[in-house]
Design an enzyme around this catalytic site. Structure first.
Site, PDB file in Angstrom:
ATOM      1  N   CYS A  28      -0.879   5.477   1.590  1.00 33.26           N
ATOM      2  CA  CYS A  28      -1.374   5.749   2.947  1.00 33.26           C
ATOM      3  C   CYS A  28      -1.093   7.204   3.320  1.00 33.26           C
ATOM      4  CB  CYS A  28      -0.702   4.817   3.940  1.00 33.26           C
ATOM      5  SG  CYS A  28      -1.269   5.039   5.640  1.00 33.26           S
ATOM      6  N   ASP A  29      -2.096   7.881   3.886  1.00 31.83           N
ATOM      7  CA  ASP A  29      -1.939   9.294   4.251  1.00 31.83           C
ATOM      8  C   ASP A  29      -1.979   9.487   5.751  1.00 31.83           C
ATOM      9  OD1 ASP A  29      -4.586   8.741   4.716  1.00 31.83           O
ATOM     10  OD2 ASP A  29      -5.382  10.476   3.653  1.00 31.83           O
TER      11      ASP A  29
ATOM     12  N   GLU B 285     -11.427  -0.067  11.538  1.00 34.62           N
ATOM     13  CA  GLU B 285     -11.102   0.195  10.144  1.00 34.62           C
ATOM     14  C   GLU B 285      -9.900  -0.680   9.804  1.00 34.62           C
ATOM     15  OE1 GLU B 285     -10.504   4.408   9.836  1.00 34.62           O
ATOM     16  OE2 GLU B 285     -12.674   4.806   9.784  1.00 34.62           O
TER      17      GLU B 285
ATOM     18  N   CYS C 271       0.863  -1.188   0.000  1.00 36.64           N
ATOM     19  CA  CYS C 271       0.000   0.000   0.000  1.00 36.64           C
ATOM     20  C   CYS C 271       0.895   1.233   0.000  1.00 36.64           C
ATOM     21  CB  CYS C 271      -0.912  -0.006   1.225  1.00 36.64           C
ATOM     22  SG  CYS C 271      -1.992   1.445   1.336  1.00 36.64           S
TER      23      CYS C 271
END
Length: 236
Positions: A62-63, A139, A59
């Site tokens: 991602c922020d 999440e 990934c």
């Protein structure tokens, strides 16, 4: 009996490594606009969190920050109860939380996120939070099965991964992602979820990503649009 006692003690005393805990409003998906407390765990199985490793990560976009110096209320918690009490204290000082027991969503709404929270989540923490009448959401990237009694499961699949958790309350796919196509979305729509969201990737070409997501939602029910409303409202 002795083995059961030992097992419970080990669970209760497991250290939890939390990057930060902070009050906010959920900005995405089905609970958008709902006051909550985010508990961001350290660590992820799809990226180290170190910038130099991003291009080699599974990934890459991602922020969120889940490594480095601890953020607000972050640290290592020696027990599930100490972490639960810190989360409750944050909720009780929440600037947006409901003020009366008769107000909808008056229960403490705790969102476990990361990184990847399933790497640290255990039965002891869920028990401690439920004991304090919390509504618990997670999440997760879905690569690990969720077997604990969590009230709301939101899975956000990432390309190039094998999804182990194909059942929950909310499926939220960030688009565009390489290898996730219209056909992939049609297959995902058969998974056992109640709500399906496409969320535009927050990147320099976001305007184009929003248009693409809207077009997908218009032609592929049951998908609906989710935007990161907390960012344009300047809510942490």
């Amino acid at each position: 009996m002795a083995s059961q006692t030992t097992s419970k003690r080990q669970l209760t005393l497991m250290p939890y490594h939390v990057h930060e805990i902070y009050p906010s409003k959920q900005g995405e998906g089905m609970h958008s606009g709902t006051p909550c407390v985010f508990c961001r765990f350290r660590g992820c199985n799809l990226w180290s969190g170190v910038e130099k490793d991003r291009q080699r990560a599974i990934c890459r976009w991602c922020d969120t920050q889940f490594v480095g110096a601890y953020g607000p209320r972050g640290g290592t918690f020696a027990s599930s109860e100490s972490l639960a009490r810190t989360l409750l204290d944050c909720w009780h000082h929440h600037p947006y939380r409901p003020q009366t027991a008769h107000t909808p969503n008056a229960r403490p709404f705790i969102i476990l996120t990361g990184g990847e929270p399933s790497l640290q989540l255990d039965a002891a923490l869920i028990h401690s939070l439920h004991k304090h009448h919390c509504h618990i959401a997670i999440e997760t990237n879905g690569t690990r099965p969720i077997t604990l009694p969590i009230d709301w499961i939101c899975v956000s699949p990432k390309a190039h991964t094998t999804i182990a958790q194909k059942k929950g309350h909310e499926l939220k796919v960030v688009m565009p992602q390489h290898t996730i196509t219209r056909h992939t979305l049609s297959m995902m729509a058969q998974w056992d979820f109640q709500h399906f969201f496409i969320q535009p990737l927050d990147a320099p070409a976001q305007t184009r990503h929003i248009a693409h997501a809207m077009a997908l939602c218009a032609t592929q029910p049951p998908w609906r649009l989710s935007v990161q409303s907390h960012k344009w409202q300047h809510i942490p």
